[in-house]
Design an enzyme around this catalytic site. Sequence first.
Site, PDB file in Angstrom:
ATOM      1  N   GLY A  14       0.688  -1.239  -0.095  1.00 14.47           N
ATOM      2  CA  GLY A  14      -0.013   0.032  -0.083  1.00 14.47           C
ATOM      3  C   GLY A  14       0.913   1.172   0.081  1.00 14.47           C
ATOM      4  O   GLY A  14       0.344   2.359   0.706  1.00 14.47           O
ATOM      5  N   SER A  15       2.137   1.306  -0.555  1.00  8.90           N
ATOM      6  CA  SER A  15       2.701   2.460  -0.770  1.00  8.90           C
ATOM      7  C   SER A  15       2.104   3.550  -1.669  1.00  8.90           C
ATOM      8  O   SER A  15       2.009   4.720  -1.191  1.00  8.90           O
ATOM      9  CB  SER A  15       4.189   2.269  -0.957  1.00  8.90           C
ATOM     10  OG  SER A  15       4.471   1.896  -2.434  1.00  8.90           O
ATOM     11  N   LEU A  92      -4.013  -7.029  -7.363  1.00  5.95           N
ATOM     12  CA  LEU A  92      -3.595  -8.004  -8.200  1.00  5.95           C
ATOM     13  C   LEU A  92      -4.932  -8.861  -8.447  1.00  5.95           C
ATOM     14  O   LEU A  92      -4.694 -10.068  -9.532  1.00  5.95           O
ATOM     15  CB  LEU A  92      -2.547  -8.777  -7.222  1.00  5.95           C
ATOM     16  CG  LEU A  92      -1.500  -8.346  -6.964  1.00  5.95           C
ATOM     17  CD1 LEU A  92      -0.474  -9.168  -6.131  1.00  5.95           C
ATOM     18  CD2 LEU A  92      -0.668  -7.712  -8.241  1.00  5.95           C
ATOM     19  N   HIS A 111       0.809   0.981 -13.139  1.00  4.70           N
ATOM     20  CA  HIS A 111       1.606  -0.281 -13.577  1.00  4.70           C
ATOM     21  C   HIS A 111       3.115   0.337 -13.543  1.00  4.70           C
ATOM     22  O   HIS A 111       3.547   1.090 -13.970  1.00  4.70           O
ATOM     23  CB  HIS A 111       1.123  -0.807 -14.853  1.00  4.70           C
ATOM     24  CG  HIS A 111       1.713  -1.815 -15.308  1.00  4.70           C
ATOM     25  ND1 HIS A 111       1.501  -2.972 -14.951  1.00  4.70           N
ATOM     26  CD2 HIS A 111       3.001  -2.138 -16.274  1.00  4.70           C
ATOM     27  CE1 HIS A 111       2.511  -4.228 -15.419  1.00  4.70           C
ATOM     28  NE2 HIS A 111       3.246  -3.521 -16.334  1.00  4.70           N
ATOM     29  N   ASP A 152      -4.053  -4.312 -18.214  1.00  9.94           N
ATOM     30  CA  ASP A 152      -3.105  -3.317 -18.597  1.00  9.94           C
ATOM     31  C   ASP A 152      -3.356  -2.725 -19.853  1.00  9.94           C
ATOM     32  O   ASP A 152      -2.417  -2.311 -20.632  1.00  9.94           O
ATOM     33  CB  ASP A 152      -1.764  -3.825 -18.407  1.00  9.94           C
ATOM     34  CG  ASP A 152      -1.476  -4.160 -16.872  1.00  9.94           C
ATOM     35  OD1 ASP A 152      -0.736  -5.263 -16.767  1.00  9.94           O
ATOM     36  OD2 ASP A 152      -2.277  -3.743 -16.045  1.00  9.94           O
TER      37      ASP A 152
HETATM   38  C1  GRF Z   1       3.850  -1.645  -7.128  1.00  9.16           C
HETATM   39  O1  GRF Z   1       4.904  -2.101  -8.071  1.00  9.16           O
HETATM   40  C2  GRF Z   1       2.731  -1.259  -8.060  1.00  9.16           C
HETATM   41  O2  GRF Z   1       3.146  -0.789  -9.297  1.00  9.16           O
HETATM   42  C3  GRF Z   1       2.170  -2.709  -8.255  1.00  9.16           C
HETATM   43  O3  GRF Z   1       2.131  -3.261  -7.231  1.00  9.16           O
HETATM   44  C4  GRF Z   1       3.433  -2.953  -6.459  1.00  9.16           C
HETATM   45  C5  GRF Z   1       2.998  -2.473  -4.991  1.00  9.16           C
HETATM   46  O4  GRF Z   1       2.530  -1.288  -4.736  1.00  9.16           O
HETATM   47  N1  GRF Z   1       1.016  -2.581  -8.949  1.00  9.16           N
HETATM   48  P1  GRF Z   1       2.068  -0.909  -3.309  1.00  9.16           P
HETATM   49  O5  GRF Z   1       3.345  -0.501  -2.548  1.00  9.16           O
HETATM   50  O6  GRF Z   1       1.309  -2.138  -2.612  1.00  9.16           O
HETATM   51  O7  GRF Z   1       1.225   0.471  -3.680  1.00  9.16           O
END
Ligand code: GRF
Length: 197
Positions: A14-15, A92, A111, A152
């Site tokens: 979740g960043s 995902l 993406h 995508d």
């Molecule tokens: C990231 O690389 C994003 O592009 C992909 O999932 C990965 C995790 O992202 N879709 P996050 O830290 O969970 O937002």
Amino acid sequence: MQVKRIAVLISGGGSNLQAIIDATESGEIKAEIVGVIASKASAYGLVRASSHGISTFVIGKQTFPDLKVRTDKLNEILTSLEVDLVVLAGYLSILQPSTIKAYEGRIVNIHPSLIPKYCGEGFYGHHVHEAVLANGEVVSGATTHFVDEGVDTGKIIYQESVPVIEGDTVQSLSQRVLEIEHKLIVKTVKHLCEESL
Ligand code: GRF
């Protein structure tokens, strides 16, 4: 202007969600995150959301094994939250046609590659960066795009590239790309909420 209502869908750390939370709290994005929906209970992004007082939901194979029930539940929650914009941020699972139709032109995804390169089936997370390095690419980057019924394949909104540096590992490249992701997802959501796209 009515404050836009955003739902963020996640599957992991979740960043990207955190970047959106920070931008809504700072006022950079004129919107409210009304819900965070994770495809699995272990997604750390749920902790991020809860600590900011954002409602959280888990809708995944473990909680709703039947695809139709799972899809109906997701649609029900999005409807109940009166969502204007759906943001896939490290999500995902594949959205079903009924969800995509209900939010046509109002679902965006981030993406970690320069689409149309390294996207589609199987190209997610570290798989993307592994392929970029294996092919000796000298640039990579991130893309935001509208979500349609393909994987995508929706209309590209923003892209930004980063250099691939000699000796890069999956870890070092993914970190460099992730920083661009955070920038692009905020820019994309901000402009969509201002309807300036
Ligand atoms: C990231 O690389 C994003 O592009 C992909 O999932 C990965 C995790 O992202 N879709 P996050 O830290 O969970 O937002």
